[in-house]
Scaffold this motif. Structure first.
Motif, PDB file in Angstrom:
ATOM      1  N   TYR A  45       0.833  -1.204   0.000  1.00  0.00           N
ATOM      2  CA  TYR A  45       0.000   0.000   0.000  1.00  0.00           C
ATOM      3  C   TYR A  45       0.868   1.254   0.000  1.00  0.00           C
ATOM      4  N   ASP A  46       1.863   1.303   0.877  1.00  0.00           N
ATOM      5  CA  ASP A  46       2.702   2.493   0.985  1.00  0.00           C
ATOM      6  C   ASP A  46       3.507   2.729  -0.284  1.00  0.00           C
ATOM      7  N   LEU A  47       3.977   1.654  -0.898  1.00  0.00           N
ATOM      8  CA  LEU A  47       4.741   1.790  -2.136  1.00  0.00           C
ATOM      9  C   LEU A  47       3.872   2.354  -3.253  1.00  0.00           C
ATOM     10  N   VAL A  48       2.687   1.810  -3.415  1.00  0.00           N
ATOM     11  CA  VAL A  48       1.782   2.300  -4.462  1.00  0.00           C
ATOM     12  C   VAL A  48       1.419   3.754  -4.196  1.00  0.00           C
ATOM     13  N   ASP A  49       1.133   4.085  -2.954  1.00  0.00           N
ATOM     14  CA  ASP A  49       0.752   5.458  -2.625  1.00  0.00           C
ATOM     15  C   ASP A  49       1.905   6.430  -2.871  1.00  0.00           C
ATOM     16  N   LEU A  50       3.110   6.034  -2.496  1.00  0.00           N
ATOM     17  CA  LEU A  50       4.272   6.898  -2.694  1.00  0.00           C
ATOM     18  C   LEU A  50       4.577   7.070  -4.179  1.00  0.00           C
ATOM     19  N   THR A  51       4.494   5.999  -4.943  1.00  0.00           N
ATOM     20  CA  THR A  51       4.729   6.105  -6.388  1.00  0.00           C
ATOM     21  C   THR A  51       3.677   7.001  -7.028  1.00  0.00           C
ATOM     22  N   ARG A  52       2.422   6.833  -6.612  1.00  0.00           N
ATOM     23  CA  ARG A  52       1.357   7.711  -7.106  1.00  0.00           C
ATOM     24  C   ARG A  52       1.660   9.176  -6.802  1.00  0.00           C
ATOM     25  N   GLN A  53       2.136   9.437  -5.589  1.00  0.00           N
ATOM     26  CA  GLN A  53       2.453  10.808  -5.185  1.00  0.00           C
ATOM     27  C   GLN A  53       3.535  11.413  -6.083  1.00  0.00           C
ATOM     28  N   VAL A  54       4.586  10.654  -6.315  1.00  0.00           N
ATOM     29  CA  VAL A  54       5.682  11.141  -7.157  1.00  0.00           C
ATOM     30  C   VAL A  54       5.211  11.406  -8.577  1.00  0.00           C
ATOM     31  N   LEU A  55       4.469  10.467  -9.151  1.00  0.00           N
ATOM     32  CA  LEU A  55       4.015  10.621 -10.530  1.00  0.00           C
ATOM     33  C   LEU A  55       3.018  11.755 -10.682  1.00  0.00           C
ATOM     34  N   SER A  56       2.163  11.948  -9.688  1.00  0.00           N
ATOM     35  CA  SER A  56       1.181  13.025  -9.755  1.00  0.00           C
ATOM     36  C   SER A  56       1.863  14.385  -9.778  1.00  0.00           C
ATOM     37  N   LYS A  57       2.889  14.558  -8.949  1.00  0.00           N
ATOM     38  CA  LYS A  57       3.600  15.837  -8.929  1.00  0.00           C
ATOM     39  C   LYS A  57       4.395  16.036 -10.218  1.00  0.00           C
ATOM     40  N   LEU A  58       4.945  14.954 -10.752  1.00  0.00           N
ATOM     41  CA  LEU A  58       5.636  15.040 -12.024  1.00  0.00           C
ATOM     42  C   LEU A  58       4.663  15.441 -13.129  1.00  0.00           C
ATOM     43  N   ALA A  59       3.469  14.883 -13.095  1.00  0.00           N
ATOM     44  CA  ALA A  59       2.461  15.209 -14.106  1.00  0.00           C
ATOM     45  C   ALA A  59       2.084  16.680 -14.064  1.00  0.00           C
ATOM     46  N   ASN A  60       2.120  17.283 -12.882  1.00  0.00           N
ATOM     47  CA  ASN A  60       1.819  18.712 -12.795  1.00  0.00           C
ATOM     48  C   ASN A  60       2.787  19.532 -13.639  1.00  0.00           C
ATOM     49  N   GLN A  61       4.068  19.203 -13.535  1.00  0.00           N
ATOM     50  CA  GLN A  61       5.074  19.946 -14.288  1.00  0.00           C
ATOM     51  C   GLN A  61       4.920  19.711 -15.789  1.00  0.00           C
ATOM     52  N   VAL A  62       4.616  18.474 -16.166  1.00  0.00           N
ATOM     53  CA  VAL A  62       4.410  18.160 -17.583  1.00  0.00           C
ATOM     54  C   VAL A  62       3.214  18.931 -18.123  1.00  0.00           C
ATOM     55  N   TYR A  63       2.166  19.040 -17.329  1.00  0.00           N
ATOM     56  CA  TYR A  63       0.972  19.768 -17.759  1.00  0.00           C
ATOM     57  C   TYR A  63       1.300  21.238 -18.025  1.00  0.00           C
ATOM     58  N   ILE A  64       2.059  21.850 -17.117  1.00  0.00           N
ATOM     59  CA  ILE A  64       2.433  23.246 -17.297  1.00  0.00           C
ATOM     60  C   ILE A  64       3.266  23.415 -18.567  1.00  0.00           C
ATOM     61  N   GLU A  65       4.149  22.453 -18.828  1.00  0.00           N
ATOM     62  CA  GLU A  65       4.959  22.511 -20.040  1.00  0.00           C
ATOM     63  C   GLU A  65       4.078  22.427 -21.289  1.00  0.00           C
ATOM     64  N   ALA A  66       3.031  21.611 -21.225  1.00  0.00           N
ATOM     65  CA  ALA A  66       2.113  21.501 -22.360  1.00  0.00           C
ATOM     66  C   ALA A  66       1.372  22.817 -22.589  1.00  0.00           C
ATOM     67  N   VAL A  67       0.894  23.419 -21.496  1.00  0.00           N
ATOM     68  CA  VAL A  67       0.165  24.679 -21.618  1.00  0.00           C
ATOM     69  C   VAL A  67       1.082  25.788 -22.131  1.00  0.00           C
ATOM     70  N   THR A  68       2.311  25.814 -21.628  1.00  0.00           N
ATOM     71  CA  THR A  68       3.278  26.803 -22.099  1.00  0.00           C
ATOM     72  C   THR A  68       3.517  26.643 -23.597  1.00  0.00           C
ATOM     73  N   SER A  69       3.625  25.414 -24.045  1.00  0.00           N
ATOM     74  CA  SER A  69       3.816  25.155 -25.470  1.00  0.00           C
ATOM     75  C   SER A  69       2.628  25.647 -26.273  1.00  0.00           C
ATOM     76  N   PHE A  70       1.410  25.443 -25.755  1.00  0.00           N
ATOM     77  CA  PHE A  70       0.202  25.916 -26.423  1.00  0.00           C
ATOM     78  C   PHE A  70       0.243  27.438 -26.572  1.00  0.00           C
ATOM     79  N   GLN A  71       0.617  28.102 -25.495  1.00  0.00           N
ATOM     80  CA  GLN A  71       0.610  29.560 -25.512  1.00  0.00           C
ATOM     81  C   GLN A  71       1.694  30.129 -26.421  1.00  0.00           C
ATOM     82  N   LYS A  72       2.784  29.377 -26.572  1.00  0.00           N
ATOM     83  CA  LYS A  72       3.861  29.814 -27.465  1.00  0.00           C
ATOM     84  C   LYS A  72       3.645  29.340 -28.899  1.00  0.00           C
ATOM     85  N   LYS A  73       2.518  28.642 -29.113  1.00  0.00           N
ATOM     86  CA  LYS A  73       2.156  28.136 -30.430  1.00  0.00           C
ATOM     87  C   LYS A  73       3.205  27.183 -30.988  1.00  0.00           C
ATOM     88  N   ASN A  74       3.819  26.427 -30.090  1.00  0.00           N
ATOM     89  CA  ASN A  74       4.802  25.418 -30.481  1.00  0.00           C
ATOM     90  C   ASN A  74       4.083  24.082 -30.557  1.00  0.00           C
TER      91      ASN A  74
END
Length: 812
Positions: A620-649
């Motif tokens: 349980y703790d391993l799955v929860d910790l991995t989920r936590q790490v991936l969720s925070k990583l996904a936040n940064q990826v999302y911002i990068e996607a939005v930034t790319s949209f705004q820069k029309k890249n």
């Protein structure tokens, strides 16, 4: 009427308590009355043995339990653990004495933890670890003098008024029995008991000429009862069938009966003024106000704008008295403590202290006329959430409107924003120091361990302290077990806990052995995930669980510092988000720690995995910790996607968008490897309570709606009860057209009945290791994890409804 047969067998023993009652003097009459209501010693001892039998049946003959007088503990509640004077080879090895069965169960738990290295948590957070307990006949002995631990404060309170909807709604007696056992082992002696109250209200309102049909649009559906009770909504998810009402009343009687057998004091509901619309016609001259809209999208009268009976109206007292008496008729004389939150997020019409005092007195009169010894227990959330209204004159007017010792306040958010410090100890009113911790039943690794380990002690020893208890008031349970184990211990701790040392013991107990890499991981988690000090009230706002409902054309980077670019702020929302300053139109996720440190913790956790094969707590703790790490990583990826949209890249946009979508799929694969994160169990538990096809459909809709859209929508406007409001349409992005598509998609899913797995698939350790190597270590390599997932298990069976909902559909 429920016949608690032992209530008629109670032999009331008058104990000689010390004359000097110090700071608890104001509640001593209440404590003595509650002691007189307790089950006889033989009943409590048998109940404690029942807890042992269900927890550790192999050791039933290894322990002897005995109820003792409070005199033994100087007038307080306590437990004592000693070696047993064995008279036979197979006789008891350890004797545990306690002033109630809860104290005995707490003593048992303390012994199993600190002498046998065992661990107890909710089943959904890994369950129990008792493999470390020696066989019968070989239990560890104590020193000759044994151990005596006294409660530093009388009460350990448990639950929030909305926990019943977020966590308990679909429980049957089998699950409730486990929860009451958990309460006893954790030392809970003052639990909220809110189940089944709609059946009582049906009987009460019938006496006021309101029919069952009139109540169809008053009660909410099963998953939304908490908010219907508070007067936020009506009818949403309903109506309630007679089957439901009868079933829940039977369940409530089982719950209360077991609580009483264990020596607990249940806290029952009381009348807060929320009334059905039909009452306005039957009593046209009554002071009944229709409240404003609470978060519907367009003021739909089917569930908007409930009715509130003014406490100053004589009818308020009449209904309040009738409700208390009807509960006593059904359950017996089981308590003197009743919860009422008339003013919770519902301010009085005027701030005049004299008027507020009149209202408070009327609320209490409605309770005390039904039970002359009644004590009003109120949540103190309003003093924090609506602090602009509840200034010192208004607080004092309300708290002093009730006779001394007849009101107790829950300092609901004391773990983060304690009110006792700024209110002169609630102006002399007894209060309970509470940890709120969880909002909305969200799944997020988060905690304030330092605050928990010291806050209750600081409050208790402060000058002129009026603290009479500790409490856990989370909105949802079955998450972050480390937080709840430490908080539960504070009901028996009279000194601050040294968290670093305690953590090493916790890790050893939770997994049954010491693994140095895992200990090192917990040290990191203590200083990061479990050391939040920013004061933000709600903590899971990762992009993968937010509604896809904002305009990415808006520029969001201007004015944001580098640290804020690491996703620091929460989105604007309702009253619980009172701390953040939003600097941009883009909704911001919350990050209170360096994410790279938690990645290191995951690496260490994985490194220790080979030593913990088969451990459900580790999984349980391993799955929860991995989920936590991936969720925070996904936040940064999302911002990068939005930034790319705004820069029309466009190339960068596709690249980061695909990464984000792949992360959603990867997290779903991960969560599918542990039963405790599955959507299917939530849906199936709802359907299990139904007795006919109509109820199956209704209950499943309730279950699906609560974990997705929550409240009402129209074609282009989603429910307001999510993490941020819809933004205006931008000419560069067709927001309205997009909203039509995903809202329709959500509503269709809410109405669906497709099945989802209830058993995990895949090797959690292998999946976590693969995710770490492919995504974390290699910095999001373009290589898809689908090949990895295919080699581990068959991915054809989806574990989420759609990527629209992300892990919130799996991690209910």
């Amino acid at each position: 009427m429920l016949k608690f047969k032992y209530l008629f067998l109670i032999l009331i023993l008058t104990f000689s308590l010390p004359v000097a009652l110090s700071k608890y003097e104001v509640i001593q009459p209440l404590l003595q009355r509650l002691d007189s209501k307790r089950a006889p010693p033989s009943v409590q001892e048998a109940a404690a043995r029942g807890v042992l039998k269900r927890l550790l049946p192999t050791h039933l003959s290894s322990f002897e339990f005995k109820i003792v007088s409070k005199d033994v503990c100087g007038g307080d509640n306590c437990f004592m653990i000693n070696n047993h004077n064995k008279s036979s080879q197979n006789g008891p090895e350890i004797i545990i004495r306690g002033t109630t069965a809860v104290e005995i169960a707490s003593g048992l738990h303390w012994y199993l933890k600190y002498w046998c290295g065992a661990h107890v948590s909710w089943d959904k957070t890994g369950g129990i670890q008792t493999a470390s307990v020696p066989k019968p006949g070989s239990l560890p002995l104590l020193k000759d003098e044994g151990l005596k631990i006294k409660r530093p404060v009388p009460w350990n309170y448990y639950q929030n008024v909305v926990t019943s909807s977020y966590s308990y709604v679909w429980w049957d007696w089998e699950r409730w029995e486990k929860e009451v056992d958990w309460m006893a082992l954790q030392g809970v002696n003052l639990p909220l008991a809110f189940t089944g109250q709609e059946a009582i209200w049906q009987k009460v309102f019938k006496d006021f000429n309101i029919s069952s049909e009139d109540l169809n649009n008053f009660f909410g559906g099963p998953a939304f009862l908490a908010w219907a009770r508070m007067g936020n909504l009506h009818g949403w998810g309903g109506p309630l069938s007679q089957n439901w009402l009868d079933q829940q009343l039977v369940l409530q009687k089982q719950i209360i009966s077991r609580m009483l057998e264990l020596g607990m004091t249940p806290v029952l509901p009381s009348f807060s003024g929320n009334v059905p619309a039909a009452l306005t016609k039957i009593f046209p001259s009554a002071k009944i106000t229709r409240l404003g809209d609470w978060n519907t999208v367009d003021g739909d009268p089917r569930w908007c704008c409930t009715y509130l009976l003014d406490p100053s109206d004589p009818l308020f007292v009449e209904i309040g008295e009738a409700f208390i008496r009807k509960q006593i008729q059904e359950y017996g004389d089981v308590t003197d403590i009743y919860n009422c939150d008339t003013f919770n997020e519902n301010s009085p019409p005027t701030s005049d202290p004299a008027y507020i005092s009149t209202l408070g007195a009327a609320v209490y009169e409605g309770i005390s006329k039904g039970d002359k010894d009644a004590v009003w227990l109120m949540q103190g959330w309003l003093f924090y959430s609506d602090s602009s209204f509840w200034k010192p004159p208004q607080m004092q007017a309300l708290l002093h409107s009730v006779p001394s010792g007849k009101i107790i306040v829950l300092d609901l958010f004391a773990d983060v924003k304690p009110i006792w410090k700024s209110s002169f100890q609630f102006y002399g009113t007894p209060y309970i120091w509470c940890m709120l911790h969880n909002f909305g039943g969200n799944i997020e690794m988060y905690g304030t361990l330092d605050s928990i380990s010291s806050g209750p002690v600081d409050a208790r020893v402060s000058a002129n302290s009026t603290m009479v208890g500790v409490g856990m008031c989370m909105e949802g349970i079955e998450q972050n077990p480390i937080v709840y184990e430490l908080m539960s211990e504070m009901s028996f701790r009279d000194e601050e806990v040294k968290v670093r040392e305690w953590l090493k013991s916790y890790s050893r107990r939770r997994y049954g052995k010491t693994v140095h890499q895992v200990d090192a991981a917990w040290e990191i988690l203590y200083h990061t995930v479990y050391n939040c000090t920013d004061g933000i009230a709600d903590h899971n706002h990762d992009y993968i669980i937010m509604f896809p409902d904002w305009d990415p054309s808006t520029n969001f980077e201007s004015g944001i510092s580098n640290h804020q670019k690491k996703i620091y702020f929460l989105p604007p929302g309702n009253r619980r988000y009172l701390f953040q300053e939003t600097l941009s139109a883009m909704p911001q996720a919350h990050l209170w720690y360096p994410p790279e440190d938690v990645v290191k913790a995951l690496q260490l956790f994985l490194a220790g995995g080979k030593n913990l094969a088969g451990s459900l707590t580790y999984r349980y703790d391993l799955v929860d910790l991995t989920r936590q790490v991936l969720s925070k990583l996904a936040n940064q990826v999302y911002i990068e996607a939005v930034t790319s949209f705004q820069k029309k890249n466009i190339d960068a946009l596709h690249f980061h968008s695909n990464k984000f979508l792949q992360l959603i799929k990867d997290i779903d694969v991960l969560l599918a490897s542990d039963d405790n994160f599955l959507l299917g169990t939530w849906l199936e538990s709802a359907k299990k309570l139904a007795v006919n096809p109509s109820e199956i459909k209704q209950y499943e809709w309730n279950a699906r709606t609560q974990v997705t859209m929550w409240f009402d929508t129209n074609e282009t406007t989603p429910s307001k009860l999510h993490d941020y409001e819809s933004l205006r349409q931008h000419e560069k992005f067709k927001l309205i057209e997009w909203q039509k598509q995903w809202i329709s998609m959500s509503n269709k899913w809410q109405e669906g009945n497709e099945l989802y797995p209830v058993k995990a698939k895949g090797d959690a350790l292998a999946i976590s290791q693969a995710l770490y190597e492919k995504i974390i270590k290699n910095r999001l390599s373009c290589a898809s994890l689908e090949v990895v997932a295919t080699s581990l298990f068959d991915p054809s069976s989806s574990y989420i409804a759609t990527s629209l909902f992300g892990p919130s559909s799996s991690s209910v």
